[in-house]
Design a protein around this motif. Structure first.
Motif, PDB file in Angstrom:
ATOM      1  N   LYS A 124      -6.627  -2.025  -5.602  1.00  0.00           N
ATOM      2  CA  LYS A 124      -6.842  -0.848  -4.754  1.00  0.00           C
ATOM      3  C   LYS A 124      -5.682   0.093  -4.903  1.00  0.00           C
ATOM      4  O   LYS A 124      -5.665   1.221  -4.704  1.00  0.00           O
ATOM      5  CB  LYS A 124      -7.012  -1.245  -3.288  1.00  0.00           C
ATOM      6  N   ASP A 143       0.900  -1.158   0.000  1.00  0.00           N
ATOM      7  CA  ASP A 143       0.000   0.000   0.000  1.00  0.00           C
ATOM      8  C   ASP A 143       0.937   1.205   0.000  1.00  0.00           C
ATOM      9  O   ASP A 143       1.517   1.552   1.026  1.00  0.00           O
ATOM     10  CB  ASP A 143      -0.878  -0.026   1.241  1.00  0.00           C
ATOM     11  N   LYS A 144       1.107   1.817  -1.163  1.00  0.00           N
ATOM     12  CA  LYS A 144       2.097   2.892  -1.311  1.00  0.00           C
ATOM     13  C   LYS A 144       1.775   4.106  -0.461  1.00  0.00           C
ATOM     14  O   LYS A 144       2.681   4.777   0.021  1.00  0.00           O
ATOM     15  CB  LYS A 144       2.243   3.278  -2.780  1.00  0.00           C
ATOM     16  N   LYS A 145       0.495   4.386  -0.263  1.00  0.00           N
ATOM     17  CA  LYS A 145       0.118   5.541   0.573  1.00  0.00           C
ATOM     18  C   LYS A 145       0.486   5.300   2.031  1.00  0.00           C
ATOM     19  O   LYS A 145       1.043   6.167   2.686  1.00  0.00           O
ATOM     20  CB  LYS A 145      -1.380   5.825   0.447  1.00  0.00           C
ATOM     21  N   ALA A 146       0.159   4.123   2.534  1.00  0.00           N
ATOM     22  CA  ALA A 146       0.436   3.796   3.940  1.00  0.00           C
ATOM     23  C   ALA A 146       1.872   3.342   4.155  1.00  0.00           C
ATOM     24  O   ALA A 146       2.332   3.259   5.293  1.00  0.00           O
ATOM     25  CB  ALA A 146      -0.531   2.724   4.420  1.00  0.00           C
ATOM     26  N   LYS A 147       2.577   3.041   3.059  1.00  0.00           N
ATOM     27  CA  LYS A 147       3.958   2.553   3.113  1.00  0.00           C
ATOM     28  C   LYS A 147       4.099   1.290   3.962  1.00  0.00           C
ATOM     29  O   LYS A 147       5.020   1.154   4.764  1.00  0.00           O
ATOM     30  CB  LYS A 147       4.907   3.658   3.604  1.00  0.00           C
ATOM     31  N   LYS A 148       3.125   0.395   3.773  1.00  0.00           N
ATOM     32  CA  LYS A 148       3.178  -0.907   4.426  1.00  0.00           C
ATOM     33  C   LYS A 148       2.431  -1.898   3.540  1.00  0.00           C
ATOM     34  O   LYS A 148       1.758  -1.506   2.588  1.00  0.00           O
ATOM     35  CB  LYS A 148       2.591  -0.857   5.831  1.00  0.00           C
ATOM     36  N   HIS A 149       2.574  -3.172   3.857  1.00  0.00           N
ATOM     37  CA  HIS A 149       1.967  -4.213   3.040  1.00  0.00           C
ATOM     38  C   HIS A 149       0.596  -4.624   3.562  1.00  0.00           C
ATOM     39  O   HIS A 149       0.338  -4.577   4.765  1.00  0.00           O
ATOM     40  CB  HIS A 149       2.879  -5.440   2.970  1.00  0.00           C
ATOM     41  N   ILE A 150      -0.241  -5.045   2.618  1.00  0.00           N
ATOM     42  CA  ILE A 150      -1.532  -5.637   2.933  1.00  0.00           C
ATOM     43  C   ILE A 150      -1.361  -7.132   2.667  1.00  0.00           C
ATOM     44  O   ILE A 150      -0.982  -7.528   1.562  1.00  0.00           O
ATOM     45  CB  ILE A 150      -2.650  -5.063   2.037  1.00  0.00           C
ATOM     46  N   ASN A 201      -6.474  -6.471  -3.549  1.00  0.00           N
ATOM     47  CA  ASN A 201      -5.581  -5.528  -2.867  1.00  0.00           C
ATOM     48  C   ASN A 201      -4.691  -4.790  -3.869  1.00  0.00           C
ATOM     49  O   ASN A 201      -4.445  -3.590  -3.705  1.00  0.00           O
ATOM     50  CB  ASN A 201      -4.713  -6.258  -1.841  1.00  0.00           C
TER      51      ASN A 201
END
Length: 151
Positions: free
Chosen positions: A151, A130-137, A148
């Motif tokens: 998104k 998740d590039k915005k959150a800078k973490k993985h889903i 995912n």
């Protein structure tokens, strides 16, 4: 050789690692998995979950299919493209080869080593950034993973 350098550096940090012991191959595998974790995880907190995905995929006989395994040597900072995945015929390409690469793909942190030794317990088989959150889903199924990515 980079792998030997990594092991010698680890010797200086972890006194229980003995390159001459019968457990040498086991530690080499852990270092290799830790290097994949190092390349793939967005942060230290994610490392045990990334490790769980690696072990879950290996346990199911799935290919790892992880871009980080193609970020080695002169390719360490390259963006992995579909063309690179198709053209890299090395043993490091986990899209084409079963199992883990023949050696670590980067230097590893103690956090990555700990995650490789003690992965989270999960049913996850996939993860997408998740590039915005800078973490993985993380996801358990391919359809969930594809949602995912969309998104």
């Amino acid at each position: 050789e980079p792998a030997e350098y990594l092991k010698s550096r680890l010797d200086n940090q972890i006194d229980w690692y003995d390159t001459k012991s019968q457990h040498h191959q086991k530690w080499f595998k852990i270092l290799t998995i830790a290097s994949i974790i190092q390349k793939e995880a967005a942060n230290d907190a994610e490392m045990p979950l990334v490790a769980s995905v690696i072990y879950n995929r290996l346990d199911k006989g799935m290919r790892l299919q992880m871009d980080g395994t193609l970020n080695y040597g002169i390719y360490s900072h390259d963006v992995i493209t579909a063309e690179r995945i198709r053209s890299d015929m090395s043993e490091f390409n986990t899209y084409l080869n079963d199992g883990i690469p023949p050696s670590p793909v980067c230097s590893v942190s103690i956090s990555a080593i700990k995650a490789a030794i003690n992965p989270a317990k999960s049913d996850y088989l996939y993860f997408a950034l998740d590039k915005k959150a800078k973490k993985h889903i993380f996801s358990k199924t391919l359809s969930e993973h594809n949602q995912n990515i969309a998104k």
